[in-house]
Design a protein around this motif. Structure first.
Motif, short mmCIF file in Angstrom:
data_model
loop_
_atom_site.label_atom_id
_atom_site.label_comp_id
_atom_site.label_asym_id
_atom_site.label_seq_id
_atom_site.Cartn_x
_atom_site.Cartn_y
_atom_site.Cartn_z
N GLN A 51 -5.86 3.49 -8.10
CA GLN A 51 -6.39 3.30 -6.76
C GLN A 51 -5.24 3.25 -5.74
O GLN A 51 -5.32 3.87 -4.67
CB GLN A 51 -7.19 2.00 -6.71
N SER A 65 -11.73 2.16 -10.43
CA SER A 65 -11.96 1.15 -11.45
C SER A 65 -10.68 0.44 -11.89
O SER A 65 -10.75 -0.62 -12.50
CB SER A 65 -12.64 1.77 -12.68
N PHE A 66 -9.55 1.05 -11.61
CA PHE A 66 -8.26 0.48 -12.02
C PHE A 66 -7.34 0.40 -10.81
O PHE A 66 -7.32 1.30 -9.97
CB PHE A 66 -7.63 1.35 -13.11
N CYS A 84 -10.89 6.32 -10.77
CA CYS A 84 -9.71 5.91 -9.99
C CYS A 84 -9.89 4.53 -9.37
O CYS A 84 -8.95 3.73 -9.37
CB CYS A 84 -9.42 6.93 -8.89
#
Length: 150
Positions: free
Chosen positions: A120, A115-116, A113
């Motif tokens: 997020q 990571s993008f 979650c």
């Protein structure tokens, strides 16, 4: 004190046990900041053991240390050090403390979650708007962060 639970999930019902969910989003943010400092300190401790070559792959080192830190701390006490500082803990859909498997899965989904950008943002909005203050990864697993019970 008796806690009312959601019969379908096992987690305490936020309507009857609002104190368990009170201020959880703010506490999670503060815990996240504390954990970021702990992870930064741990990465600095690791650097000399790599003859400082880890500087060249520091983001990968950060991810590795972060995942290890979160899995170890969550599986041992159902909370990271930051969460313990603000008196919250993670609970499974059965309202049980996390074991190793749950901690690993929760950490991997959390890492995915964050990571993008879009997941997020969705996760942050969900934490602020859902009754149980759950992020995207929490909703996927049916878990929640609760204020520690006395």
């Amino acid at each position: 004190m008796t806690y009312m639970t959601d019969p379908m999930r096992g987690l305490p019902d936020p309507e009857y046990n609002a104190e368990l969910y009170a201020d959880v989003p703010v506490k999670r943010l503060f815990a996240w900041v504390v954990d970021a400092f702990v992870i930064f300190g741990l990465t600095l401790l690791v650097l000399p053991f790599t003859a400082f070559t880890a500087i060249f792959f520091y983001p990968a080192l950060w991810v590795l240390v972060s995942v290890l830190y979160r899995v170890i701390s969550i599986s041992s006490g159902s909370a990271t050090l930051g969460m313990r500082l603000v008196s919250i803990e993670l609970r499974t859909w059965r309202d049980e403390r996390f074991g190793f498997g749950e901690a690993l899965l929760h950490t991997l989904l959390y890492a995915l979650c964050v990571s993008f950008l879009v997941p997020q943002i969705i996760s942050a909005v969900l934490m602020l708007t859902t009754a149980k203050a759950q992020g995207l990864h929490d909703l996927a697993l049916g878990t929640a962060a609760l204020n520690r019970r006395r």
